[in-house]
Design an enzyme around this catalytic site. Structure first.
Site: not given
Length: 490
Positions: A254, A259, A266, A277, A336, A338, A340
């Site tokens: 990933k 993010d 968030k 991230d 959030d 995202e 996956r």
């Protein structure tokens, strides 16, 4: 980062010129003990070194550091006694060597007697413990120790162990550097360019898909997440083929370079940590460079999606339906979740290469941290391969725990509009639900493992062992060891 130069040596510790000698201590059944390798130093102290350490309240517990001046008893002016705990296994040696390396900052030369226990662990711990990221500091500090002699026999086995350990530690440092680079400098295009440069220099084949190529080929997950940013997404494909390749392995990581959570934004507190991230992607890039150095007899193909998850007038929304690469549709209930979405695209593409194994890693869920804490990764996937990856990760010092994929949670990912939703309607088993979501995109017959590193990838506290503050490089060493195991055992 400037790293210490390492060498094997069998010289006389009492007469070898150095700034310090590192010895190990143990919590023995009858009290403080010196670890094997320290005999010459103890002899130079006429057997009084343990008494001196006892006076200084040394206990031998893990990560303990006690400094003892030598007063001319040996050529080095200082002994660094580092605690191993109750056993002298590889991870204990790795951690103790890391503690010593940090304490040796600014020194020109040191001798590490812990190499008598485990050469590779002492080398890895020294290099990782000496790591620091000073790219953006005006004052770079005193720098790491320049040279460390590993006091061990110069045998063929030890030379091979040292070579492998240096390559592994260098790759962990590559991942750490990526993670520690701020998001204004590391965004999808620049990340892809840096990855391409590293991979090309290592002799690897590289393909970079920009936003136009992604749209043309139908990578709806990557595009959906990245559309809200002015800095458009990328998919990086890196390929390696060793001689006499016994198996084909796909790697996916990933790469969310920052993010915000998107429209499902968030909280502000702690959002700065979301610069990490992309730790999964960093680990995969670093592992591919390592594969080229260690020449695994495998074919390895990495698919690395990179995007920035931002809120804007163009951003994807809760309620949108995305058509993923391969044709499945996903209803977005939370922007959030995202990671996956971009991983699913990459997994489907990776499976088109018909791999025997697929290893994917991501800072995927806060639920991982709730369940397993900050230092233990959660591993999900095919039962046998999942257990194999978790056991190997723990064995190399990157704590990992096998987690289930409960079938009863799968129904909670059903969508009224699409093939599935990207989150469930509740908070229970969030890490496991994410694993179930990813499973939907893994081709039948592929042995796969998903490593959730949300906690272990980024360390926010003070340094310990060979782990510094910031990016840790987890799970580079785990994946490297799994690749070596596949090469050896299929």
């Amino acid at each position: 980062m400037t790293a210490p130069k390492l060498a094997l040596t069998e010289g006389d510790l009492s007469t070898t010129a150095a700034d310090a000698v590192v010895v190990g201590t143990l919590q023995g059944a009858d009290g403080l003990e010196l670890a094997p390798g320290a005999e010459a130093v103890a002899a130079a102290f006429d057997g009084a070194l343990l008494d001196v350490l006892g006076t200084l309240r040394a206990s031998g517990k893990a990560d303990e550091l006690v400094k003892v001046p030598t007063f001319g008893k040996i050529a080095a002016p200082l002994v660094l006694a580092v605690g191993l705990g109750k056993t002298a296994g590889e991870e204990q040696v790795r951690r103790a060597s890391g503690v010593a390396a940090r304490a040796l900052g600014g020194k020109k030369r040191a001798i590490n007697t812990l190499a008598a226990l485990h050469v590779g662990a002492a080398a890895e711990g020294t290099l990782l413990g000496a790591y620091s990221f000073t790219e953006y500091k005006s004052d770079k500090g005193e720098g790491p120790v320049v040279k460390v002699d590993l006091h061990a026999a110069g045998s063929k086995e030890n030379k091979a162990a040292l070579k492998a350990a240096v390559a592994i530690a260098e790759s962990v440092a590559i991942a750490r550097d990526f993670i520690n680079t701020p998001p204004n400098d590391l965004y999808p295009a620049s990340f892809a360019a840096r990855a391409e440069k590293l991979a090309t220099a290592a002799g690897l084949d590289v393909e970079v898909l920009d936003e136009k190529a992604l749209k043309k080929q139908g990578f709806g997950g990557i595009l959906g997440v990245g559309v809200g940013s002015t800095r458009q997404p990328r998919l990086v494909r890196i390929s390696y083929k060793g001689t006499k390749a016994v198996k084909k392995v796909a790697l996916v990581g990933k790469g969310i370079t920052f993010d915000t959570g998107g429209i499902s934004i968030k909280p502000a507190a702690g959002m700065d940590e979301m610069t990490s991230d992309m730790s999964g992607a960093a680990a995969i890039v670093a592992t591919m460079v390592l594969a080229a150095k260690l020449k695994y007899p495998l074919e390895i193909i990495a698919s690395i999606p990179m995007a920035e998850n931002m809120p804007s007038g163009d951003a994807y929304r809760p309620g949108d339906v995305l058509t993923m690469y391969g044709g499945k549709t996903v209803e977005v209930l939370n922007t959030d979740a995202e990671g996956r979405l971009i991983l699913s695209d990459a997994i489907v593409r990776a499976c088109e290469d018909d791999p025997d194994y697929l290893i994917e890693t991501a800072t995927l869920t806060g639920a991982q941290v709730v369940a397993l804490g900050k230092r233990t990764s959660g591993v999900m996937g095919s039962d046998e391969f999942r257990d194999r990856v978790a056991a190997i990760g723990t064995a190399v010092g990157e704590s990992a725990w096998a987690m289930p994929l409960p079938e009863e949670l799968r129904a909670d990912l059903d969508s009224r509009l699409a093939d599935l939703a990207n989150v469930t309607g509740h908070r229970w088993g969030g890490m496991l639900a994410a694993g179930l979501f990813l499973r939907e995109f893994v081709a039948e017959g592929v042995q796969w493992a998903h490593i959730d590193i949300a906690g272990p990838a980024f360390h926010t506290g003070g340094p310990y062992g060979y782990t510094s503050k910031g990016g840790t490089g987890v799970p580079v060493r785990t994946i490297a060891a799994v690749l070596a195991d596949i090469a050896a055992n299929g």
